[in-house]
Design a protein around this motif. Structure first.
Motif, PDB file in Angstrom:
ATOM      1  N   ASP A  52     -19.164  -6.162 -11.031  1.00 56.96           N
ATOM      2  CA  ASP A  52     -20.447  -5.514 -10.750  1.00 56.96           C
ATOM      3  C   ASP A  52     -20.401  -4.762  -9.425  1.00 56.96           C
ATOM      4  OD1 ASP A  52     -21.449  -6.569 -13.105  1.00 56.96           O
ATOM      5  OD2 ASP A  52     -22.641  -8.136 -12.112  1.00 56.96           O
ATOM      6  N   GLN A  55     -18.298  -1.669  -9.818  1.00 57.57           N
ATOM      7  CA  GLN A  55     -19.068  -0.660 -10.563  1.00 57.57           C
ATOM      8  C   GLN A  55     -20.083   0.017  -9.652  1.00 57.57           C
ATOM      9  OE1 GLN A  55     -18.710   0.537 -13.782  1.00 57.57           O
ATOM     10  NE2 GLN A  55     -20.167   2.025 -13.007  1.00 57.57           N
ATOM     11  N   GLU A  58     -18.238   2.559  -7.560  1.00 55.54           N
ATOM     12  CA  GLU A  58     -17.907   3.737  -8.361  1.00 55.54           C
ATOM     13  C   GLU A  58     -19.132   4.619  -8.594  1.00 55.54           C
ATOM     14  OE1 GLU A  58     -14.930   5.003  -9.222  1.00 55.54           O
ATOM     15  OE2 GLU A  58     -14.217   3.381  -7.937  1.00 55.54           O
ATOM     16  N   THR A  59     -20.267   3.984  -8.860  1.00 56.02           N
ATOM     17  CA  THR A  59     -21.503   4.738  -9.063  1.00 56.02           C
ATOM     18  C   THR A  59     -21.875   5.506  -7.806  1.00 56.02           C
ATOM     19  OG1 THR A  59     -22.274   3.111 -10.672  1.00 56.02           O
ATOM     20  CG2 THR A  59     -23.952   4.526  -9.681  1.00 56.02           C
TER      21      THR A  59
END
Length: 74
Positions: A52, A55, A58-59
């Motif tokens: 999480d 992620q 990366e977002t």
């Protein structure tokens, strides 16, 4: 049959090594739903799901959000 996925949990020390923000900022982001929520392992120990957190990074990288430059006004 559902595939079993293994999760890697990281402690606060590892999280802070990955995310150069202060604990209060991370807590505030969590409260606003803008950061992965911590998982209470015990009453005094919390962890975050590494996938999480990765992620979220990366977002942020792909979102195009740019910090205001000092002295430029926001």
């Amino acid at each position: 049959m559902q595939a079993k996925t293994s999760r890697t949990l990281i402690n606060k020390k590892k999280l802070l090594a990955m995310i150069p923000l202060c604990e209060r900022t991370i807590y505030n982001l969590e409260q606003r739903g803008e950061f992965p929520r911590r998982i209470a392992l015990t009453s005094r120990n919390v962890a975050w799901d590494l996938a999480d957190v990765e992620q979220w990074i990366e977002t942020r990288k792909s979102s195009g959000i740019q910090a205001a430059r000092p002295g430029m006004g926001a």
